[in-house]
Design an enzyme around this catalytic site. Structure first.
Site, PDB file in Angstrom:
ATOM      1  N   TYR A 124      11.703  10.047  -4.363  1.00  0.00           N
ATOM      2  CA  TYR A 124      12.590  11.212  -4.397  1.00  0.00           C
ATOM      3  C   TYR A 124      14.038  10.882  -4.740  1.00  0.00           C
ATOM      4  CZ  TYR A 124       8.922  14.161  -2.624  1.00  0.00           C
ATOM      5  OH  TYR A 124       7.762  14.875  -2.496  1.00  0.00           O
ATOM      6  N   LYS A 191       0.473   3.375   2.212  1.00  0.00           N
ATOM      7  CA  LYS A 191      -0.597   2.889   1.339  1.00  0.00           C
ATOM      8  C   LYS A 191      -0.248   1.411   1.107  1.00  0.00           C
ATOM      9  CE  LYS A 191      -4.183   3.849  -1.261  1.00  0.00           C
ATOM     10  NZ  LYS A 191      -5.498   4.107  -0.675  1.00  0.00           N
ATOM     11  N   ASP A 225      -4.517   8.124   2.466  1.00  0.00           N
ATOM     12  CA  ASP A 225      -5.714   8.830   1.998  1.00  0.00           C
ATOM     13  C   ASP A 225      -6.660   9.095   3.161  1.00  0.00           C
ATOM     14  OD1 ASP A 225      -5.847   6.072   2.088  1.00  0.00           O
ATOM     15  OD2 ASP A 225      -7.341   5.883   0.504  1.00  0.00           O
ATOM     16  N   ASP A 249       6.078  14.514   2.601  1.00  0.00           N
ATOM     17  CA  ASP A 249       6.130  15.838   1.980  1.00  0.00           C
ATOM     18  C   ASP A 249       4.725  16.435   1.911  1.00  0.00           C
ATOM     19  OD1 ASP A 249       7.044  18.023   0.656  1.00  0.00           O
ATOM     20  OD2 ASP A 249       7.422  17.022  -1.252  1.00  0.00           O
TER      21      ASP A 249
END
Ligand code: NAD
Length: 362
Positions: A124, A191, A225, A249
């Site tokens: 971002y 991740k 995930d 987000d």
């Protein structure tokens, strides 16, 4: 005691939901002197600026603000006011509670979790290189030189910076939040198995900070995930989640969906000194001035604000009143009825009045 709090009505449905929230907060008996400040389209029309200095000054001075949603003008070259506020005031933590209330379209009856999102880094930060630009070409060549990995020449590039400083800061924030609000567990979500130097760093920072809280707060690690699936299947297993910006987000919207959607999802952006409370939803321009939309998200943001200023009893009073009105499902807006065309749906201010009545009747 009288609190001085900045009130930003915002755009679209902002002024309506802010008015509803303000009335409900005042009904708890907490004395607040609201300092109204402009931001967004009205500010642009009146002052030529989307975020006038006076507004920033008011927030910096009062340290607490209740803010309505602000429209981001598309194609005008103006930056999002929300992004400017977060960056200028270093509001590095975005807090989004996801709690089931009877009477809403929550998918489970017993969700009660907090999503804490890092607000200042990650994809971002807006460092991007357009496909075919000379900078993108140069960067691709440099990357190939350093890594011996090939990137297709027609690629665009976005940079994902994650620092030890910001990671440790948000993780410590999450643990402190857990302690303050008697939560039991913090789950760090990354991740890290794929992005070792960014998500891996976030995870390392979490492991380091977690040691300071051993025996006080349970620490858990999850992959993004996997947690997306687990949240849908077993949201009750989670308590406080802390995530880098992008995953934060996405997962916070997933959690808002789990508990009934935008109409009931409150939020806050916090820094070390300043706190801005606002609903997750945007300015929904098509509903502007119709006295139609659900004020719950904004009112629950007000509950968070009352807790922040340590008016716990008033916060509880207001939350209980909201809970009762939602449960009775009588004086609620169209989105909370079984059909959006239900003629018994009430308007934004009428729902606020039903909540105020519950507070007064107690
Ligand atoms: P939005 O959240 O404004 O509206 C999407 C839809 O969600 C609405 O059409 C409506 O059906 C529903 N909805 C939203 N709030 C509701 C409420 N209180 N009660 C009932 N239904 C509700 O999203 P958008 O249309 O993508 O964005 C509109 C503008 O808001 C854009 O300019 C966007 O940049 C801005 N925005 C601002 C903020 C903020 O200020 N924090 C957040 C998100 C979007």
């Amino acid at each position: 005691m009288v609190y001085r709090i900045t009130l930003i009505p915002g755009d679209g449905i902002g002024p309506e939901v802010i008015l509803a929230a303000k009335r409900c907060i005042e009904a708890t008996g907490v004395k607040i002197e609201w300092e109204e400040a402009l931001a967004g389209e009205e500010a642009l029309n009146k002052t030529g600026e989307l975020l006038p200095k006076q507004t920033l000054y008011s927030i910096e001075k009062n340290k607490v603000a209740l803010k309505g949603p602000i429209t981001t003008p598309i194609g005008t070259g103006f930056r999002s006011v929300n992004v400017s506020l977060r960056q200028t005031l270093d509001l590095y933590a975005c807090i989004r509670p996801a709690k089931s209330y009877e009477g809403t379209k929550s998918l489970y009856p017993d969700i009660d979790l907090i999503v804490i999102r890092e607000n200042t880094e990650d994809l971002y930060v807006g460092i991007e290189f357009e496909k075919g630009s000379s900078q993108a070409k140069d960067l691709i060549a440099e990357i190939e030189k350093y890594t011996q990995k090939r990137i297709r020449s027609d690629s665009g590039l976005s940079i994902k910076p994650i620092s030890s400083f910001a990671s440790e800061r948000i993780i410590r924030f999450a643990f402190e939040y857990a302690l303050r609000f008697a939560r039991k567990k913090v789950t760090v979500v990354t991740k890290a198995n794929i992005m070792k130097f960014t998500d891996g760093l976030f995870l390392e920072s979490a492991r380091k900070v977690a040691k300071e809280y051993t025996n006080r707060i349970i620490f858990e690690e999850a992959l993004v995930d996997n947690i997306a699936m687990q949240l849908v299947q077993k949201p009750k297993n989670f308590d406080v989640l802390v995530l880098p910006n992008l995953y934060g987000d996405i997962i916070s919207d997933l959690c808002a969906g789990l508990v009934g959607g935008l109409g009931v999802a409150p939020g806050a952006n916090l820094g070390d000194k300043i706190a801005i409370f606002e609903a997750v939803h945007g300015s929904a321009p098509k509903y502007k001035g119709l006295n139609k939309v659900n004020p719950t998200a904004m009112i629950l943001s007000g509950v968070m604000m009352l807790k922040h200023i340590k008016e716990e009893k008033a916060a509880q009073k207001l939350e209980n009143a909201v809970k009762e009105v939602l449960k009775e499902a009588k004086f609620v807006t169209y989105d909370l009825k079984s059909s959006p065309n239900d003629p018994t749906a009430v308007g934004t201010q009428e729902m606020a009045e039903a909540i105020i009545k519950k507070i007064k009747d107690r």
